[in-house]
Design a protein around this motif. Structure first.
Motif, PDB file in Angstrom:
ATOM      1  N   LEU A  53       0.628  -1.210   0.002  1.00 44.94           N
ATOM      2  CA  LEU A  53       0.076  -0.007   0.031  1.00 44.94           C
ATOM      3  C   LEU A  53       0.904   1.341   0.140  1.00 44.94           C
ATOM      4  N   CYS A  54       1.831   1.358   0.722  1.00 45.93           N
ATOM      5  CA  CYS A  54       2.802   2.517   0.986  1.00 45.93           C
ATOM      6  C   CYS A  54       3.454   2.530  -0.407  1.00 45.93           C
ATOM      7  N   GLN A  55       4.056   1.590  -0.874  1.00 48.46           N
ATOM      8  CA  GLN A  55       4.852   1.688  -2.364  1.00 48.46           C
ATOM      9  C   GLN A  55       3.689   2.329  -3.531  1.00 48.46           C
ATOM     10  N   THR A  56       2.638   2.187  -3.060  1.00 49.20           N
ATOM     11  CA  THR A  56       1.481   2.435  -4.325  1.00 49.20           C
ATOM     12  C   THR A  56       0.961   3.838  -4.133  1.00 49.20           C
ATOM     13  N   LEU A  57       0.808   4.104  -2.924  1.00 48.38           N
ATOM     14  CA  LEU A  57      -0.085   5.437  -2.574  1.00 48.38           C
ATOM     15  C   LEU A  57       0.894   6.312  -2.030  1.00 48.38           C
ATOM     16  N   ASP A  61       5.077  13.833  -1.924  1.00 49.21           N
ATOM     17  CA  ASP A  61       3.877  14.857  -1.461  1.00 49.21           C
ATOM     18  C   ASP A  61       3.129  14.253  -0.592  1.00 49.21           C
ATOM     19  N   THR A  62       3.413  13.201   0.013  1.00 45.41           N
ATOM     20  CA  THR A  62       2.533  12.810   1.440  1.00 45.41           C
ATOM     21  C   THR A  62       3.368  12.497   2.627  1.00 45.41           C
ATOM     22  N   ARG A  63       2.498  12.951   3.600  1.00 36.53           N
ATOM     23  CA  ARG A  63       3.099  12.688   5.056  1.00 36.53           C
ATOM     24  C   ARG A  63       2.448  11.771   5.787  1.00 36.53           C
ATOM     25  N   LEU A  64       3.155  10.812   6.340  1.00 34.63           N
ATOM     26  CA  LEU A  64       2.811   9.714   6.918  1.00 34.63           C
ATOM     27  C   LEU A  64       3.096   9.717   8.502  1.00 34.63           C
ATOM     28  N   LEU A  79      10.764   2.807   4.144  1.00 31.76           N
ATOM     29  CA  LEU A  79       9.575   3.786   3.658  1.00 31.76           C
ATOM     30  C   LEU A  79      10.047   4.783   3.165  1.00 31.76           C
ATOM     31  N   HIS A  80      11.068   5.643   3.660  1.00 29.73           N
ATOM     32  CA  HIS A  80      11.550   6.629   2.973  1.00 29.73           C
ATOM     33  C   HIS A  80      12.102   6.467   1.635  1.00 29.73           C
ATOM     34  N   PHE A  81      13.047   5.285   1.577  1.00 26.95           N
ATOM     35  CA  PHE A  81      13.949   4.976   0.481  1.00 26.95           C
ATOM     36  C   PHE A  81      12.883   4.693  -0.884  1.00 26.95           C
ATOM     37  N   HIS A  82      11.943   3.590  -0.440  1.00 26.88           N
ATOM     38  CA  HIS A  82      10.959   3.299  -1.534  1.00 26.88           C
ATOM     39  C   HIS A  82       9.904   4.224  -2.028  1.00 26.88           C
ATOM     40  N   CYS A  83       9.681   4.876  -1.045  1.00 23.75           N
ATOM     41  CA  CYS A  83       8.367   5.927  -1.253  1.00 23.75           C
ATOM     42  C   CYS A  83       8.679   7.303  -1.348  1.00 23.75           C
ATOM     43  N   GLY A  84       9.907   7.642  -0.865  1.00 23.51           N
ATOM     44  CA  GLY A  84      10.219   9.147  -0.709  1.00 23.51           C
ATOM     45  C   GLY A  84       9.222   9.971   0.231  1.00 23.51           C
ATOM     46  N   LEU A  85       8.570   9.562   0.909  1.00 21.00           N
ATOM     47  CA  LEU A  85       7.606  10.014   1.801  1.00 21.00           C
ATOM     48  C   LEU A  85       8.147  10.878   2.887  1.00 21.00           C
ATOM     49  N   SER A  86       7.535  11.824   3.554  1.00 23.42           N
ATOM     50  CA  SER A  86       7.898  12.636   4.812  1.00 23.42           C
ATOM     51  C   SER A  86       7.150  12.064   5.836  1.00 23.42           C
ATOM     52  N   LEU A  87       7.740  11.895   7.054  1.00 25.68           N
ATOM     53  CA  LEU A  87       7.140  11.222   8.244  1.00 25.68           C
ATOM     54  C   LEU A  87       6.953  12.723   9.049  1.00 25.68           C
ATOM     55  N   THR A  88       5.721  12.489   9.746  1.00 31.54           N
ATOM     56  CA  THR A  88       5.388  13.538  10.741  1.00 31.54           C
ATOM     57  C   THR A  88       4.829  12.814  11.957  1.00 31.54           C
ATOM     58  N   ARG A  89       5.345  13.535  13.011  1.00 33.24           N
ATOM     59  CA  ARG A  89       4.661  13.080  14.362  1.00 33.24           C
ATOM     60  C   ARG A  89       3.396  14.145  14.803  1.00 33.24           C
ATOM     61  N   GLN A  90       3.152  15.116  14.243  1.00 35.51           N
ATOM     62  CA  GLN A  90       1.935  15.709  14.326  1.00 35.51           C
ATOM     63  C   GLN A  90       0.716  14.936  13.532  1.00 35.51           C
TER      64      GLN A  90
END
Length: 207
Positions: A53-57, A61-64, A79-90
């Motif tokens: 799911l994470c690799q697909t969606l 531009d998304t924050r997880l 997740l960062h390597f394969h999706c390029g996403l940003s993580l948030t604690r908020q």
């Protein structure tokens, strides 16, 4: 192998993500329908369907938001390597949130969108146990994409998640979309779906 080692993602990122997206689209358009999601490997502690799911969606531009159970170096690095996403604690910043079925004691803080920007409502990726009738919550789904009614059985949902499903307080198009994940399996309950409790064998009615 170190628990934070980079693992293999999709064999063919374009083809595999397209295949996965079609399954997700079916699950979202036919709420309560069980679909299969595959990934060649997955970080330790994460279900294969969650990683697919994470690799697909998810992308840059998304924050997880990650619950404590998934806030691990190996999961975050992959997740960062394969999706390029940003993580948030908020919670209020998150487009997606990933948690185990028994972790969420409140849903406060997660975005529910607005009439003008409903897409800012969070999508909750929840790892659960999609079991048969015994020892599970029996839920009846109805609404768009369902011919009549459809029943599902989910084990271990917390009170706040059940309350969100059974007593939707948001006016459409606001709300939270849920994706229920069990290893390689996925069931979606979008905000448009009406959910009520039902009786199942050896299970009490959810109230």
């Amino acid at each position: 192998m170190s628990t934070d080692t980079l693992i293999r993602g999709f064999d063919d990122s374009v083809h595999d993500s397209q295949q996965c997206f079609r399954q997700i689209l079916r699950a979202m358009s036919e709420p309560g329908t069980l679909v299969q999601l595959c990934s060649p490997a997955t970080p330790e502690g994460l279900a294969p369907a969650s990683f697919a799911l994470c690799q697909t969606l998810l992308d840059s531009d998304t924050r997880l938001w990650l619950s404590p159970e998934f806030d691990r170096p190996g999961i975050k690095r992959n997740l960062h390597f394969h999706c390029g996403l940003s993580l948030t604690r908020q919670r209020e910043e998150a487009h997606f949130a990933l948690a185990r079925q028994d972790e969420l004691q409140t849903l406060e803080g997660f975005g529910r969108g607005s009439p003008e920007y409903p897409e800012t409502g969070v999508t909750l990726l929840l790892e659960v146990s999609l079991e048969g009738p015994r020892s599970s919550h029996c839920l009846t789904l109805s609404g768009p994409g369902i011919d009549g009614e459809r029943q599902i059985h989910v084990s271990g949902l917390t009170g706040p998640v059940l309350d969100e499903l059974l007593n939707r307080q948001d006016s459409f198009p606001q709300g939270i979309d849920l994706m229920l994940i069990d290893q390689h399996q996925l069931i979606c309950i979008p905000r448009t779906t009406r959910v009520s409790s039902c009786l199942s064998t050896a299970a009490t009615e959810v109230r």
